[in-house]
Design a protein around this motif. Structure first.
Motif, short mmCIF file in Angstrom:
data_model
loop_
_atom_site.label_atom_id
_atom_site.label_comp_id
_atom_site.label_asym_id
_atom_site.label_seq_id
_atom_site.Cartn_x
_atom_site.Cartn_y
_atom_site.Cartn_z
N PRO A 26 -2.29 -15.93 10.48
CA PRO A 26 -2.88 -15.00 9.51
C PRO A 26 -1.85 -14.61 8.45
CG PRO A 26 -2.39 -13.88 11.58
CD PRO A 26 -2.12 -15.34 11.80
N ALA A 27 -2.36 -14.17 7.32
CA ALA A 27 -1.49 -13.77 6.21
C ALA A 27 -0.86 -12.42 6.52
CB ALA A 27 -2.30 -13.68 4.93
N VAL A 28 0.28 -12.17 5.90
CA VAL A 28 0.98 -10.90 6.09
C VAL A 28 0.33 -9.87 5.19
CG1 VAL A 28 3.19 -9.74 5.86
CG2 VAL A 28 3.11 -12.10 6.65
N ALA A 29 0.07 -8.70 5.78
CA ALA A 29 -0.56 -7.62 4.99
C ALA A 29 0.46 -6.53 4.75
CB ALA A 29 -1.77 -7.08 5.75
N SER A 30 0.37 -5.90 3.60
CA SER A 30 1.27 -4.79 3.27
C SER A 30 0.43 -3.57 2.95
CB SER A 30 2.14 -5.14 2.05
OG SER A 30 2.97 -6.24 2.36
N VAL A 31 0.93 -2.41 3.42
CA VAL A 31 0.24 -1.14 3.15
C VAL A 31 1.27 -0.19 2.54
CG1 VAL A 31 -0.99 0.79 4.21
CG2 VAL A 31 -1.30 -1.51 5.11
N VAL A 32 0.89 0.48 1.44
CA VAL A 32 1.77 1.45 0.78
C VAL A 32 1.35 2.83 1.26
CG1 VAL A 32 2.55 2.40 -1.41
CG2 VAL A 32 2.00 -0.04 -1.23
N LEU A 33 2.28 3.53 1.90
CA LEU A 33 2.01 4.88 2.40
C LEU A 33 2.10 5.89 1.25
CD1 LEU A 33 4.03 4.70 5.75
CD2 LEU A 33 1.58 4.39 5.42
N PRO A 34 1.52 7.10 1.42
CA PRO A 34 1.55 8.10 0.33
C PRO A 34 2.94 8.50 -0.11
CG PRO A 34 0.03 8.79 2.08
CD PRO A 34 0.72 7.56 2.56
#
Length: 138
Positions: A26-34
């Motif tokens: 699977p592709a790598v996912a990135s999440v930006v926190l507040p």
């Protein structure tokens, strides 16, 4: 006196997850926190629980106990009929023994009471005998 007013918290803006590529890795996912930090990782699919097997509404042991009770009731009925048959057979045998005793007793009574008037058979006449010196003289 001091009055404190709460300060509102701004809503968190999260970056959308990247879709997983079909097949393979699977592709790598990135999440930006507040607060500006970026979390990167693989998307994890939730673990599916094992399917629950369908249980019957009544347990197997309860069914076996119930069937045993029905069988026991059937046997008890058969045993009741068997004891009734044995009782009737015992009464029949008792009556046959009594009948045989009455018939045999009657036959014996007829033989005893009619013997005095009976003229048939062998008659033995014994004359007066004299015994001298171990000799029998008639």
């Amino acid at each position: 006196m001091e009055i404190h007013h709460p300060t509102p918290i701004p809503p968190a803006h999260t970056a959308p997850l990247m879709p997983v590529q079909p097949g393979g890795i699977p592709a790598v996912a990135s999440v930006v926190l507040p607060d500006g930090r970026v979390v990167t990782g693989y998307a994890v699919t939730p673990v599916q629980p094992e399917p629950v097997t369908h249980k019957p509404p009544v347990s197997r042991a309860a069914v076996n106990i119930a069937l045993g009770g029905v069988g026991f009731a059937a046997v008890c009925g058969g045993l009741f009929l068997l004891t009734a048959f044995i009782t009737a057979l015992t009464a029949l045998i008792t009556q046959l023994v009594i009948l045989a005793a009455v018939i045999f007793g009657g036959w014996v009574a007829v033989q005893v009471f009619s013997a005095s008037g009976h003229k048939g058979g062998t008659t033995v006449h014994i004359r007066k005998a004299v015994i001298k010196r171990n000799h029998f003289h008639t």
